[in-house]
Motif scaffolding. Structure first.
Motif, mmCIF file in Angstrom:
data_model
loop_
_atom_site.group_PDB
_atom_site.id
_atom_site.type_symbol
_atom_site.label_atom_id
_atom_site.label_comp_id
_atom_site.label_asym_id
_atom_site.label_seq_id
_atom_site.Cartn_x
_atom_site.Cartn_y
_atom_site.Cartn_z
ATOM 1 N N PRO A 153 -6.347 -7.028 -16.127
ATOM 2 C CA PRO A 153 -6.678 -5.750 -15.495
ATOM 3 C C PRO A 153 -5.517 -5.194 -14.667
ATOM 4 C CG PRO A 153 -7.679 -7.558 -14.283
ATOM 5 C CD PRO A 153 -7.054 -8.171 -15.504
ATOM 6 N N HIS A 154 -5.395 -3.879 -14.643
ATOM 7 C CA HIS A 154 -4.375 -3.190 -13.840
ATOM 8 C C HIS A 154 -4.986 -1.932 -13.240
ATOM 9 C CE1 HIS A 154 -0.817 -5.489 -15.225
ATOM 10 N NE2 HIS A 154 -1.529 -5.629 -16.330
ATOM 11 N N THR A 155 -4.516 -1.560 -12.065
ATOM 12 C CA THR A 155 -4.854 -0.274 -11.463
ATOM 13 C C THR A 155 -3.571 0.371 -10.964
ATOM 14 O OG1 THR A 155 -7.074 -0.978 -10.781
ATOM 15 C CG2 THR A 155 -6.128 0.942 -9.671
ATOM 16 N N VAL A 156 -3.215 1.507 -11.548
ATOM 17 C CA VAL A 156 -2.040 2.271 -11.117
ATOM 18 C C VAL A 156 -2.518 3.378 -10.179
ATOM 19 C CG1 VAL A 156 -0.161 3.772 -11.851
ATOM 20 C CG2 VAL A 156 -0.757 1.754 -13.209
ATOM 21 N N ASP A 157 -2.025 3.376 -8.942
ATOM 22 C CA ASP A 157 -2.373 4.410 -7.972
ATOM 23 C C ASP A 157 -1.438 5.600 -8.159
ATOM 24 O OD1 ASP A 157 -4.427 2.915 -6.620
ATOM 25 O OD2 ASP A 157 -2.838 1.689 -5.766
ATOM 26 N N CYS A 158 -2.021 6.797 -8.301
ATOM 27 C CA CYS A 158 -1.264 8.019 -8.579
ATOM 28 C C CYS A 158 -1.393 8.970 -7.389
ATOM 29 C CB CYS A 158 -1.784 8.701 -9.845
ATOM 30 S SG CYS A 158 -1.903 7.599 -11.275
ATOM 31 N N TYR A 159 -0.270 9.541 -6.948
ATOM 32 C CA TYR A 159 -0.244 10.427 -5.789
ATOM 33 C C TYR A 159 0.455 11.736 -6.141
ATOM 34 C CZ TYR A 159 -0.993 5.933 -3.460
ATOM 35 O OH TYR A 159 -1.481 4.704 -3.093
ATOM 36 N N ALA A 160 -0.171 12.853 -5.814
ATOM 37 C CA ALA A 160 0.487 14.152 -5.939
ATOM 38 C C ALA A 160 1.346 14.385 -4.699
ATOM 39 C CB ALA A 160 -0.550 15.259 -6.085
ATOM 40 N N VAL A 161 2.575 14.859 -4.890
ATOM 41 C CA VAL A 161 3.509 15.063 -3.784
ATOM 42 C C VAL A 161 3.979 16.514 -3.807
ATOM 43 C CG1 VAL A 161 5.672 14.325 -2.714
ATOM 44 C CG2 VAL A 161 4.256 12.667 -3.935
ATOM 45 N N ASP A 162 3.820 17.232 -2.668
ATOM 46 C CA ASP A 162 4.216 18.645 -2.658
ATOM 47 C C ASP A 162 5.694 18.805 -2.334
ATOM 48 O OD1 ASP A 162 4.552 18.414 0.098
ATOM 49 O OD2 ASP A 162 2.654 19.417 0.593
ATOM 50 N N ALA A 163 6.143 20.067 -2.272
ATOM 51 C CA ALA A 163 7.564 20.348 -2.088
ATOM 52 C C ALA A 163 8.090 19.886 -0.738
ATOM 53 C CB ALA A 163 7.810 21.854 -2.250
ATOM 54 N N ASP A 164 7.199 19.715 0.251
ATOM 55 C CA ASP A 164 7.619 19.255 1.579
ATOM 56 C C ASP A 164 7.575 17.745 1.707
ATOM 57 O OD1 ASP A 164 8.033 21.864 2.528
ATOM 58 O OD2 ASP A 164 5.868 22.096 2.919
ATOM 59 N N GLY A 165 7.172 17.048 0.628
ATOM 60 C CA GLY A 165 7.111 15.588 0.671
ATOM 61 C C GLY A 165 5.778 15.033 1.100
ATOM 62 N N ALA A 166 4.787 15.892 1.339
ATOM 63 C CA ALA A 166 3.459 15.408 1.727
ATOM 64 C C ALA A 166 2.745 14.881 0.494
ATOM 65 C CB ALA A 166 2.654 16.528 2.375
ATOM 66 N N ALA A 167 2.143 13.715 0.623
ATOM 67 C CA ALA A 167 1.479 13.067 -0.513
ATOM 68 C C ALA A 167 -0.026 13.123 -0.353
ATOM 69 C CB ALA A 167 1.941 11.623 -0.643
ATOM 70 N N SER A 168 -0.692 13.207 -1.486
ATOM 71 C CA SER A 168 -2.153 13.242 -1.494
ATOM 72 C C SER A 168 -2.726 11.839 -1.329
ATOM 73 C CB SER A 168 -2.633 13.812 -2.831
ATOM 74 O OG SER A 168 -2.391 12.863 -3.872
#
Length: 498
Positions: free
Chosen positions: A457-472
């Protein structure tokens, strides 16, 4: 000597290449000079194909040799490839080399394993005369068992699974027992009627042991045992107690026995010499050379480019503060260059690295220290953010592939989805950065890691990052990696991961 943190015991790793097939191993010295060797064989679900390597053997006083069941990337029951049993002989050569290096005899050895490993413990223990054998839920009909795992069946039988080959593998263990091989062995076999394999793989063969003077069958019947895998978990405390008795020279039976025999000051030069000669780290294999950045360089760009040479290597392995960073390939001429997918944080960094050759041997370590003077260009999703950024962080990305829990093969697993108002998506597993990709104008993104995942099993954590570097907040892409022959090909959306 390479060290592996599989448990609290110091563990050394190596590769014995004296046989036709290289055999990977892990070894841990005995406690308090104990004069015994436990050889551990792996089951199918063992991490990295090393069985019982999660610390359960920490309190065993003996020397412990874990033997890896991976040959050309596939399991083999420690027996054969293409029906060539030179693989088996390579395994017993490793065991013999370690035993003799310790100054021990087969009477001072215990073969140990569960399921596939239980079959191996029984086979090697009987055929090669080792005194103690502990076999937990073994498979007696090896050929019948591997037919349920087509990739392994193809590997062992040379790509053509025939009734004749299945019968040959089905007979390797029963024929040994029927012939009375190693009749003085202290045999301990554990199984359960709740094991779905019991009626076919164990029960029919028990009468064959009638002439073994110390055959012990542990019939574990419990409502808390539900299937093949839970038999072992239910009996771990009792098994550990049995193992330490065997290590101390006590094979439970009627009669007088002695125990102890520790030699705290025993000469270890033999085993130390063997471990050094078979170490996975080869002193003759040159450490990688880093040409850029230079030692102590102040780098103004957070996207640091590394370059250098590593003759004889196929890839490098980069680490920082004990965490894996990346594994760039090495060109045939020994040159390499690499830029990580995400920027380095501002400040001092010390990167340690080693080269890996085509056989899996490691070079000595090298390191490079540098200082990043630029600001981070991207803030990674798992790093702490300024509270003022919380209100402006983008929405978590959506995952369109793979489906939650989907079975996929290690060679093809990527992740794809959509992210609104974010130019990048970054990825991590277990807190370790895996990389990042840009988001297309329509909000879609897809990422392929460039390596094959380990089975499981694997879980890849995905994060959206905006132009200012803030991550979801993170979105988890969970999947289960199997071999290509064990599952239908995972169907990714057309065009992804090409």
């Amino acid at each position: 000597m390479s060290k592996t943190a599989t448990s609290s015991r110091p563990v050394l790793t190596g590769i014995d290449t004296s046989g036709a097939y290289p055999v990977h191993y892990r070894f841990s010295h005995a406690k308090s000079g104990n004069r015994h060797l436990v050889v551990v064989f792996a089951n199918f679900s063992a991490p990295d194909d090393y069985g019982w390597s999660n610390g359960v053997l920490d309190n065993v006083r003996a020397n412990i040799l874990w033997v890896r069941d991976t040959f050309d990337g596939q399991n083999s029951y420690y027996l054969c490839k293409d029906m060539d049993f030179e693989l088996e002989r390579s395994v017993v050569t490793l065991i013999s080399n370690v035993m003799h290096s310790l100054g021990l005899t087969p009477d001072q050895c215990t073969m140990w394993g569960g399921s596939k490993g239980g079959s191996a413990a029984l086979y090697f223990g009987l055929k090669y005369g080792f005194r103690n054998i502990v076999s937990v839920v073994p498979m007696f009909r090896v050929g019948t068992s591997v037919q349920k795992r087509p990739a392994i069946a193809d590997f062992m039988m040379g790509g053509q699974v025939t009734d004749e080959k299945v019968q040959v593998l089905d007979r390797v263990i029963p024929d040994l027992v029927q012939a009375g091989a190693n009749p003085r062995a202290n045999l301990y076999l554990l199984s359960s009627p709740q094991d779905e394999n019991y009626s076919v793989q164990v029960e029919p063969f028990l009468p064959l042991f009638k002439n073994y003077e110390n055959f012990n069958f542990v019939y574990s019947d419990s409502p808390f045992i539900t299937d093949h895998t839970t038999v072992t978990r239910r009996n771990v405390p009792a098994l550990m107690g049995l193992l330490n008795l065997l290590v101390d020279g006590i094979a439970p039976r009627i009669g007088f026995v002695t125990n102890g025999h520790e030699q705290p000051d025993v000469d270890r030069s033999g085993i130390d010499s063997y471990l050094k000669s078979t170490s996975q780290v080869r002193e003759s294999f040159s450490a990688p050379v880093v040409l850029s950045p230079s030692a102590g360089e102040r780098v103004p760009d957070a996207n640091v480019r590394f370059a250098g040479t590593a003759p004889g290597a196929v890839r490098l392995s980069f680490w920082e503060k004990g965490k894996y960073v990346g594994s760039p390939p090495v060109a045939p001429d020994g040159s390499w260059s690499w830029t990580r997918d995400r920027a380095w944080s501002k400040g001092d960094h010390t990167i340690r690295m080693f080269a890996v050759d085509a056989h899996g041997f490691h070079s000595p370590r090298a390191e490079i220290a540098f200082t990043v003077t630029a600001r981070d260009s991207v803030s990674f999703g798992t790093e702490e953010r300024n509270p003022s950024q919380e209100g402006t962080a983008p929405a978590p990305p959506t995952i369109s592939y793979p489906a939650p829990g989907q079975q996929v093969t290690g060679a093809e697993v990527g992740v794809a989805g959509y992210a609104e108002n974010a130019p990048h998506v970054t990825f991590a597993e277990g807190g370790v950065s895996l990389g990042s990709v840009p988001v297309a104008a329509d909000g879609s993104w897809s990422w392929s890691p460039g390596w094959s995942w380990l089975p499981g099993p694997h879980t890849v954590d995905c994060y959206a990052v905006d132009a200012d570097g803030a991550a979801s907040r993170g979105s988890g892409a969970s999947f289960h990696v199997v071999t290509a022959a064990e599952s239908p090909r995972a169907q990714a959306p057309l065009g992804y991961f090409q």
